[in-house]
Design an enzyme around this catalytic site. Sequence first.
Site, PDB file in Angstrom:
ATOM      1  N   HIS A 102       0.834  -1.203   0.000  1.00  0.00           N
ATOM      2  CA  HIS A 102       0.000   0.000   0.000  1.00  0.00           C
ATOM      3  C   HIS A 102       0.866   1.248   0.000  1.00  0.00           C
ATOM      4  O   HIS A 102       2.062   1.201   0.279  1.00  0.00           O
ATOM      5  CB  HIS A 102      -0.910   0.019   1.239  1.00  0.00           C
ATOM      6  CG  HIS A 102      -0.152   0.132   2.533  1.00  0.00           C
ATOM      7  ND1 HIS A 102       0.588  -0.899   3.058  1.00  0.00           N
ATOM      8  CD2 HIS A 102       0.007   1.180   3.385  1.00  0.00           C
ATOM      9  CE1 HIS A 102       1.160  -0.508   4.194  1.00  0.00           C
ATOM     10  NE2 HIS A 102       0.837   0.751   4.409  1.00  0.00           N
ATOM     11  N   ARG A 275       5.563   5.735  14.672  1.00  0.00           N
ATOM     12  CA  ARG A 275       5.371   6.269  13.333  1.00  0.00           C
ATOM     13  C   ARG A 275       4.769   7.671  13.357  1.00  0.00           C
ATOM     14  O   ARG A 275       3.881   7.959  14.165  1.00  0.00           O
ATOM     15  CB  ARG A 275       4.412   5.309  12.628  1.00  0.00           C
ATOM     16  CG  ARG A 275       4.130   5.597  11.200  1.00  0.00           C
ATOM     17  CD  ARG A 275       3.146   4.561  10.681  1.00  0.00           C
ATOM     18  NE  ARG A 275       2.033   5.301  10.108  1.00  0.00           N
ATOM     19  CZ  ARG A 275       1.496   5.032   8.941  1.00  0.00           C
ATOM     20  NH1 ARG A 275       1.890   3.996   8.245  1.00  0.00           N
ATOM     21  NH2 ARG A 275       0.524   5.764   8.479  1.00  0.00           N
TER      22      ARG A 275
END
Length: 286
Positions: A102, A275
């Site tokens: 993705h 992240r």
Amino acid sequence: MTYRNIQVRQFSGAGGAEITGVDLASASDDAIAEIQRALAEFLVVTLPDQPLDDAQLARFTSRLGPFGLEPFVEGDTTHPNVIAVIKEADEVRRLNFGGNWHSDWSFLETPPSYTLLHARQLPPYGGDTLFANQYLAFESLSEGMQTLLKGQRAIHSARRPYGPQSHNANGKHLRSMKIKTGPEAMAEYSHPMVRRHPVTGRNALFVNRVYTIRLDDMTEAESAPLIGFLTEHSIRPEFIIRVSWRPQMLTIWDNRVVQHLAVNDYDGHRRELHRTSVLGEAPVAA
Ligand code: SIN
């Protein structure tokens, strides 16, 4: 390209460079500008030995641009803009976060330009992240296919992973991450199938198997052969940049021109990375 404030070493034919000689907690503006130049040149950069806490990771991220949106995942860290990507040792035979090819949040009007991932705890083996260079994916298509795709747009949606019928909604995903699902994931957004990078001016394929649902003005069944071909083509071995993690390593990728996948090959061991992302621009057609 010459770099004066950092050392840069390419580690893969498709891109990817290791950057050393800089401490991200106190990097100069010139070093940050060179890291961004290296990202434009190599698409994915790794920075080993960066002992950042969440506040430092967030501060460094905001030097690259405003924070990106983070739909469907709750942070669960000590900073509101930092997300913990975790798989626990007892989460075996489960789909992992990011475990299909993705491009991050491509269903948004303005998907992230950069994503940053910082290693906090790693399994003794495995748990690499793979990236696929989408400039190469586009440039290796025939001229005829390139011309056809340049005029096309495709619909992106979060519904497969985050909709009411998704594997996340059905409890097949990791328990350790706070994933939200619901009807808002059914929203659709149209993007060009080939996008021009705002800095390099190069064209990249912008189609991925998780979020790209169909071509504009076509049904899913009609679109499936072309999308299927492109999603297989886009991850050919010669386009791959493989990142093998080390503790306290930061990886940054240009989400506009790579797809990525977290390899789920370490059942029985814990993996935790933190992240952040940087807000990108609406993709511009080639
Ligand atoms: C992600 O898709 O952001 C996760 C990547 C990883 O865990 O390696």
